[in-house]
Design a protein around this motif. Sequence first.
Motif, PDB file in Angstrom:
ATOM      1  N   GLY A  15       0.858  -1.186   0.000  1.00 39.90           N
ATOM      2  CA  GLY A  15       0.000   0.000   0.000  1.00 39.90           C
ATOM      3  C   GLY A  15       0.887   1.225   0.000  1.00 39.90           C
ATOM      4  N   VAL A  16       0.370   2.332  -0.507  1.00 41.04           N
ATOM      5  CA  VAL A  16       1.200   3.536  -0.627  1.00 41.04           C
ATOM      6  C   VAL A  16       1.584   4.041   0.775  1.00 41.04           C
ATOM      7  CG1 VAL A  16       0.184   4.179  -2.851  1.00 41.04           C
ATOM      8  CG2 VAL A  16      -0.794   5.094  -0.742  1.00 41.04           C
ATOM      9  N   PRO A  17       2.716   4.771   0.900  1.00 40.85           N
ATOM     10  CA  PRO A  17       3.136   5.253   2.215  1.00 40.85           C
ATOM     11  C   PRO A  17       2.029   6.055   2.905  1.00 40.85           C
ATOM     12  CG  PRO A  17       4.871   5.624   0.612  1.00 40.85           C
ATOM     13  CD  PRO A  17       3.662   5.155  -0.161  1.00 40.85           C
ATOM     14  N   GLU A  63      15.008   7.958   3.757  1.00 46.16           N
ATOM     15  CA  GLU A  63      16.142   8.188   2.841  1.00 46.16           C
ATOM     16  C   GLU A  63      16.394   6.961   1.957  1.00 46.16           C
ATOM     17  OE1 GLU A  63      19.706   9.664   4.794  1.00 46.16           O
ATOM     18  OE2 GLU A  63      18.472  10.833   6.158  1.00 46.16           O
ATOM     19  N   LEU A  64      15.840   5.793   2.348  1.00 46.39           N
ATOM     20  CA  LEU A  64      16.120   4.563   1.588  1.00 46.39           C
ATOM     21  C   LEU A  64      15.742   4.716   0.124  1.00 46.39           C
ATOM     22  CD1 LEU A  64      14.796   1.817   4.066  1.00 46.39           C
ATOM     23  CD2 LEU A  64      17.177   2.149   3.376  1.00 46.39           C
ATOM     24  N   ARG A  65      14.552   5.307  -0.135  1.00 46.27           N
ATOM     25  CA  ARG A  65      14.070   5.373  -1.518  1.00 46.27           C
ATOM     26  C   ARG A  65      14.804   6.409  -2.365  1.00 46.27           C
ATOM     27  NH1 ARG A  65       9.675   6.931   1.750  1.00 46.27           N
ATOM     28  NH2 ARG A  65       9.164   9.142   1.634  1.00 46.27           N
ATOM     29  N   GLY A 147       6.237  12.404  12.168  1.00 48.01           N
ATOM     30  CA  GLY A 147       7.597  11.873  12.312  1.00 48.01           C
ATOM     31  C   GLY A 147       8.222  11.467  10.987  1.00 48.01           C
ATOM     32  N   ARG A 148       7.465  11.512   9.899  1.00 48.65           N
ATOM     33  CA  ARG A 148       7.945  10.996   8.621  1.00 48.65           C
ATOM     34  C   ARG A 148       8.088  12.097   7.587  1.00 48.65           C
ATOM     35  NH1 ARG A 148       7.179   5.643   7.865  1.00 48.65           N
ATOM     36  NH2 ARG A 148       8.657   6.041   6.196  1.00 48.65           N
ATOM     37  N   PHE A 149       8.962  11.854   6.591  1.00 49.78           N
ATOM     38  CA  PHE A 149       9.086  12.789   5.465  1.00 49.78           C
ATOM     39  C   PHE A 149       8.499  12.118   4.231  1.00 49.78           C
ATOM     40  CE2 PHE A 149      11.162  14.132   1.587  1.00 49.78           C
ATOM     41  CZ  PHE A 149      10.936  15.492   1.637  1.00 49.78           C
ATOM     42  N   ASN A 186      -8.895   0.562   3.718  1.00 51.38           N
ATOM     43  CA  ASN A 186      -8.641   0.953   5.114  1.00 51.38           C
ATOM     44  C   ASN A 186      -9.456   2.219   5.388  1.00 51.38           C
ATOM     45  OD1 ASN A 186      -7.642   1.360   7.695  1.00 51.38           O
ATOM     46  ND2 ASN A 186      -5.700   2.213   6.994  1.00 51.38           N
ATOM     47  N   ARG A 187     -10.720   2.007   5.751  1.00 54.90           N
ATOM     48  CA  ARG A 187     -11.668   3.114   5.928  1.00 54.90           C
ATOM     49  C   ARG A 187     -11.247   4.012   7.091  1.00 54.90           C
ATOM     50  NH1 ARG A 187     -16.696   3.802   8.145  1.00 54.90           N
ATOM     51  NH2 ARG A 187     -16.750   1.806   9.212  1.00 54.90           N
ATOM     52  N   GLU A 188     -11.468   5.311   6.923  1.00 54.07           N
ATOM     53  CA  GLU A 188     -11.081   6.282   7.949  1.00 54.07           C
ATOM     54  C   GLU A 188     -11.720   5.907   9.301  1.00 54.07           C
ATOM     55  OE1 GLU A 188      -8.849   8.457   7.794  1.00 54.07           O
ATOM     56  OE2 GLU A 188      -9.210   9.761   9.496  1.00 54.07           O
TER      57      GLU A 188
HETATM   58  P1  AP5 Z   1       8.044   1.292   5.131  1.00 48.95           P
HETATM   59  O1  AP5 Z   1       8.905   0.633   6.122  1.00 48.95           O
HETATM   60  O2  AP5 Z   1       6.946   0.434   4.529  1.00 48.95           O
HETATM   61  O3  AP5 Z   1       7.377   2.540   5.750  1.00 48.95           O
HETATM   62  P2  AP5 Z   1       6.389   2.375   6.944  1.00 48.95           P
HETATM   63  O4  AP5 Z   1       6.696   3.400   7.924  1.00 48.95           O
HETATM   64  O5  AP5 Z   1       6.305   0.996   7.460  1.00 48.95           O
HETATM   65  O6  AP5 Z   1       5.024   2.496   6.353  1.00 48.95           O
HETATM   66  P3  AP5 Z   1       4.426   3.486   5.382  1.00 48.95           P
HETATM   67  O7  AP5 Z   1       5.270   4.717   5.271  1.00 48.95           O
HETATM   68  O8  AP5 Z   1       4.158   2.804   4.114  1.00 48.95           O
HETATM   69  O9  AP5 Z   1       3.089   3.838   6.176  1.00 48.95           O
HETATM   70  P4  AP5 Z   1       1.878   2.860   6.507  1.00 48.95           P
HETATM   71  O10 AP5 Z   1       1.084   2.586   5.298  1.00 48.95           O
HETATM   72  O11 AP5 Z   1       2.364   1.659   7.248  1.00 48.95           O
HETATM   73  O12 AP5 Z   1       1.016   3.797   7.421  1.00 48.95           O
HETATM   74  P5  AP5 Z   1       0.868   3.815   9.016  1.00 48.95           P
HETATM   75  O13 AP5 Z   1       0.208   2.596   9.540  1.00 48.95           O
HETATM   76  O14 AP5 Z   1       2.160   4.256   9.597  1.00 48.95           O
HETATM   77  O15 AP5 Z   1       8.964   1.826   4.016  1.00 48.95           O
HETATM   78  C1  AP5 Z   1      10.138   2.565   4.303  1.00 48.95           C
HETATM   79  C2  AP5 Z   1      11.030   2.507   3.108  1.00 48.95           C
HETATM   80  O16 AP5 Z   1      11.563   1.173   2.960  1.00 48.95           O
HETATM   81  C3  AP5 Z   1      10.342   2.783   1.777  1.00 48.95           C
HETATM   82  O17 AP5 Z   1      10.208   4.162   1.516  1.00 48.95           O
HETATM   83  C4  AP5 Z   1      11.313   2.100   0.815  1.00 48.95           C
HETATM   84  O18 AP5 Z   1      12.383   2.949   0.534  1.00 48.95           O
HETATM   85  C5  AP5 Z   1      11.800   0.907   1.582  1.00 48.95           C
HETATM   86  N1  AP5 Z   1      11.121  -0.335   1.175  1.00 48.95           N
HETATM   87  C6  AP5 Z   1      10.149  -1.010   1.839  1.00 48.95           C
HETATM   88  N2  AP5 Z   1       9.798  -2.105   1.166  1.00 48.95           N
HETATM   89  C7  AP5 Z   1      10.562  -2.137   0.043  1.00 48.95           C
HETATM   90  C8  AP5 Z   1      10.689  -3.044  -1.064  1.00 48.95           C
HETATM   91  N3  AP5 Z   1       9.971  -4.175  -1.157  1.00 48.95           N
HETATM   92  N4  AP5 Z   1      11.570  -2.765  -2.041  1.00 48.95           N
HETATM   93  C9  AP5 Z   1      12.331  -1.645  -1.986  1.00 48.95           C
HETATM   94  N5  AP5 Z   1      12.273  -0.771  -0.973  1.00 48.95           N
HETATM   95  C10 AP5 Z   1      11.391  -1.010   0.038  1.00 48.95           C
HETATM   96  O19 AP5 Z   1      -0.252   4.943   9.173  1.00 48.95           O
HETATM   97  C11 AP5 Z   1      -0.026   6.288   8.781  1.00 48.95           C
HETATM   98  C12 AP5 Z   1      -0.911   7.209   9.621  1.00 48.95           C
HETATM   99  O20 AP5 Z   1      -2.294   6.973   9.336  1.00 48.95           O
HETATM  100  C13 AP5 Z   1      -0.757   6.999  11.128  1.00 48.95           C
HETATM  101  O21 AP5 Z   1      -0.794   8.261  11.751  1.00 48.95           O
HETATM  102  C14 AP5 Z   1      -1.993   6.182  11.519  1.00 48.95           C
HETATM  103  O22 AP5 Z   1      -2.407   6.413  12.838  1.00 48.95           O
HETATM  104  C15 AP5 Z   1      -3.023   6.684  10.527  1.00 48.95           C
HETATM  105  N6  AP5 Z   1      -4.061   5.699  10.162  1.00 48.95           N
HETATM  106  C16 AP5 Z   1      -3.831   4.450   9.683  1.00 48.95           C
HETATM  107  N7  AP5 Z   1      -5.000   3.828   9.427  1.00 48.95           N
HETATM  108  C17 AP5 Z   1      -5.990   4.726   9.739  1.00 48.95           C
HETATM  109  C18 AP5 Z   1      -7.423   4.689   9.684  1.00 48.95           C
HETATM  110  N8  AP5 Z   1      -8.105   3.623   9.247  1.00 48.95           N
HETATM  111  N9  AP5 Z   1      -8.118   5.792  10.074  1.00 48.95           N
HETATM  112  C19 AP5 Z   1      -7.452   6.886  10.517  1.00 48.95           C
HETATM  113  N10 AP5 Z   1      -6.115   6.997  10.608  1.00 48.95           N
HETATM  114  C20 AP5 Z   1      -5.388   5.915  10.212  1.00 48.95           C
END
Ligand code: AP5
Length: 207
Positions: A15-17, A63-65, A147-149, A186-188
Motif C-alpha cells: 500500500g502507498v506510504p 532516505e532509503l528510496r 515523524g515521517r518525510f 482501510n476506511r477512515e
Molecule cells: P516502510 O517501512 O513500509 O514505511 P512504513 O513506515 O512501514 O510504512 P508506510 O510509510 O508505508 O506507512 P503505513 O502505510 O504503514 O502507514 P501507518 O500505519 O504508519 O517503508 C520505508 C522505506 O523502505 C520505503 O520508503 C522504501 O524505501 C523501503 N522499502 C520497503 N519495502 C521495500 C521493497 N519491497 N523494495 C524496496 N524498498 C522497500 O499509518 C499512517 C498514519 O495513518 C498513522 O498516523 C496512523 O495512525 C493513521 N491511520 C492508519 N490507518 C488509519 C485509519 N483507518 N483511520 C485513521 N487513521 C489511520
Amino acid sequence: MEADRNPFKVVVVTGVPGVGKTTVLEHLARMAQQRGLKLKVVNFGDYMLETALKEGIVRSRDELRRLPLRRQLALQTLAASRMVEDASRELGERDFLVVDTHALVKTPSGYLPGLPFNVIEKLKPDMIVVVEAEPEVVAERQARDRGRFRADIGGVEGVRELMEQARVAAIASAVRYASTVLIVNNREGAPEEAALRILEALGGLQP
Ligand code: AP5
C-alpha cells in the motif's frame, strides 16, 4: 503433489506510504492471537534499514528510496533472504509470515518495483494484499504522521498515481507464484475492519 511455496504461509501486505498498513497489521496481529493463529509480522523497510544504517548510508527510513538504485536493489534482495531465513527458524506449516512492504516505491528516478523477481523468488507469496484508501484521505494521514518525510510522494495527485500503478504492480508480482491479490479498503477511523477482512482471507490458506 506439493505447491512450490515456503513451508509457512506468506502474506505480503502492500500500500502507498501512509495508507495505514502498519496500523492495520497491528490490529491483525492482535485478532490472530485471539484466534490462536501464529503470525510473524515483519517490516521490509526495517530489514533494509538495519543494513543501510550499519553501512552508514542513511540516517532515516525515508532516505532509503533516495539511495542509488543499485544500492536499493542490493538491500532489497538481502532483506528478502534474511526475512525468509529468520521465519524458517520460527514458523511451521500452519503459521504465517506477514510482510509489510510496497509493491512500488517512488524514487527520484521513477517507480522501483518493491516485489520484483529477486524478491518474489524468496518470498513465494500465497497472497498479496493491497491496502487502499481515498487519495485525499491518504494525503491527510501522511500530513498527520509528523515523524515521517513523505513530501516526495507528491500530495493527493502523487498518491493517486502511485496507488493506480501500485495495484497493477501487485498483480504483476502475483503472476510468478499464482499468489491471490486481495484489495482491502482501510476506511477512515476503522483500521480493524481492514484487519478483519485480511484475517478472513487467511482462512482460505489453511489446510
Ligand atoms: P516502510 O517501512 O513500509 O514505511 P512504513 O513506515 O512501514 O510504512 P508506510 O510509510 O508505508 O506507512 P503505513 O502505510 O504503514 O502507514 P501507518 O500505519 O504508519 O517503508 C520505508 C522505506 O523502505 C520505503 O520508503 C522504501 O524505501 C523501503 N522499502 C520497503 N519495502 C521495500 C521493497 N519491497 N523494495 C524496496 N524498498 C522497500 O499509518 C499512517 C498514519 O495513518 C498513522 O498516523 C496512523 O495512525 C493513521 N491511520 C492508519 N490507518 C488509519 C485509519 N483507518 N483511520 C485513521 N487513521 C489511520
